[in-house]
Scaffold this motif. Structure first.
Motif, short mmCIF file in Angstrom:
data_model
loop_
_atom_site.label_atom_id
_atom_site.label_comp_id
_atom_site.label_asym_id
_atom_site.label_seq_id
_atom_site.Cartn_x
_atom_site.Cartn_y
_atom_site.Cartn_z
N GLN A 193 6.20 -1.21 -8.76
CA GLN A 193 5.28 -1.90 -7.84
C GLN A 193 4.38 -0.95 -7.07
O GLN A 193 3.45 -1.38 -6.38
N ALA A 194 4.65 0.33 -7.16
CA ALA A 194 3.99 1.33 -6.30
C ALA A 194 2.61 1.73 -6.83
O ALA A 194 2.50 2.59 -7.70
N GLU A 195 1.59 1.12 -6.29
CA GLU A 195 0.22 1.45 -6.68
C GLU A 195 -0.43 2.33 -5.62
O GLU A 195 -0.22 2.13 -4.43
N GLY A 196 -1.23 3.29 -6.08
CA GLY A 196 -1.97 4.13 -5.13
C GLY A 196 -1.14 5.22 -4.48
O GLY A 196 -1.39 5.57 -3.31
N ILE A 197 -0.20 5.80 -5.22
CA ILE A 197 0.63 6.86 -4.65
C ILE A 197 -0.23 8.05 -4.26
O ILE A 197 0.04 8.74 -3.27
N ASP A 198 -1.30 8.30 -5.02
CA ASP A 198 -2.17 9.44 -4.70
C ASP A 198 -2.89 9.25 -3.37
O ASP A 198 -3.07 10.21 -2.60
#
Length: 265
Positions: free
Chosen positions: A191-196
């Motif tokens: 579910q983890a979007e946009g870790i950057d």
């Protein structure tokens, strides 16, 4: 940005309520002299003081990043506390835990986070994944999420398995730059979007000064049990150095998380 040292209260444990038989550490629900219930983590259990140090540092870093963590307090356990406990295993644990322990405010009515029932928004998931990669927290899997739903909000608990470099201690500089390969098993990774993007924001928050302010809260009493690694201040410097180095090289664990996520979606 000003670096503020966390202010932890100290309570005295007055009543052992019930054990929480999870794993081998035997935490317990206990009442303190402020009238509140806490989940008490014992210095005499499992990995002992090191688990308490990881719990304290991990929990307060999470709080600094805006994630929800129950209030953490120091909890004094009197030497007479366990004398009336009929269970010999618990009595031994209480005797081995005299002095300063750690406790988290008990969230009455909270339920364990179930990934098949509760959906977490992608940004929150990314923030938690980033945190656990920083802390090398191996204990946030589908089998044991270590997260609670309380009043429709997600709360993080139990960071005692984090910072596992301090179980070997050698080559901590090298360990600080390693990817966190166990992220592939993280319950929120898919579910983890946009870790950057989370990485950019969190690196600004967790300055070296902020990390040192959090680690300064770790009691000398605990660090003296690790005296074979140096003085309390020297040991604090190692914890700070590990985390500061890891943050400076966060691209390594961010890339590992992103690559692991691609295999899931």
């Amino acid at each position: 940005m000003m670096s503020k040292q966390p202010e932890l209260r100290t309570v005295n444990v007055t009543r052992y309520v019930t054990p929480l038989r999870e794993g081998g550490s035997l935490p317990a629900i206990a009442e303190a002299d402020d009238g509140f219930l806490y989940v008490l983590k014992f210095r005499g259990a499992g990995q002992g003081i090191k688990a308490l140090i990881a719990e304290l540092i991990g929990g307060e870093i999470a709080r600094r990043l805006g994630l929800k963590v129950p209030e953490i307090v120091f909890a004094n356990l009197d030497n007479a506390f366990g004398r009336t406990e009929p269970d010999e295993e618990i009595q031994d644990l209480l005797k081995a835990s005299e002095g300063l322990n750690l406790a988290l405010h008990y969230l009455s009515g909270a339920i364990t986070y179930d990934p098949t029932v509760a959906v977490i928004d992608p940004l929150t998931a990314a923030r938690i994944v980033w945190l656990d990669c920083l802390l090398t927290n191996v204990d946030r899997t589908a089998r044991n999420t270590n997260m609670l739903m309380w009043h429709k909000e997600l709360w993080l608990i139990d960071h005692g398995a984090a910072l596992y470099f301090h179980h070997s201690w050698d080559n901590w500089q090298e360990q600080a730059k390693r990817p966190f390969v166990q992220v592939k098993d993280h319950v929120l990774l898919a579910q983890a979007e946009g870790i950057d993007k989370v990485d950019e924001a969190f690196r600004e928050i967790l300055t070296p000064e902020q990390i040192r302010a959090i680690i300064a809260v770790v009691p000398d009493e605990w660090l003296l049990t690790l005296s074979h690694h140096g003085t309390p201040d020297e040991i604090r410097d190692v914890y700070a150095g590990f985390l500061i180095t890891r943050i400076a090289n966060s691209g390594i664990f961010v890339n590992e998380a992103q690559n692991a996520r691609k295999t899931l979606i």
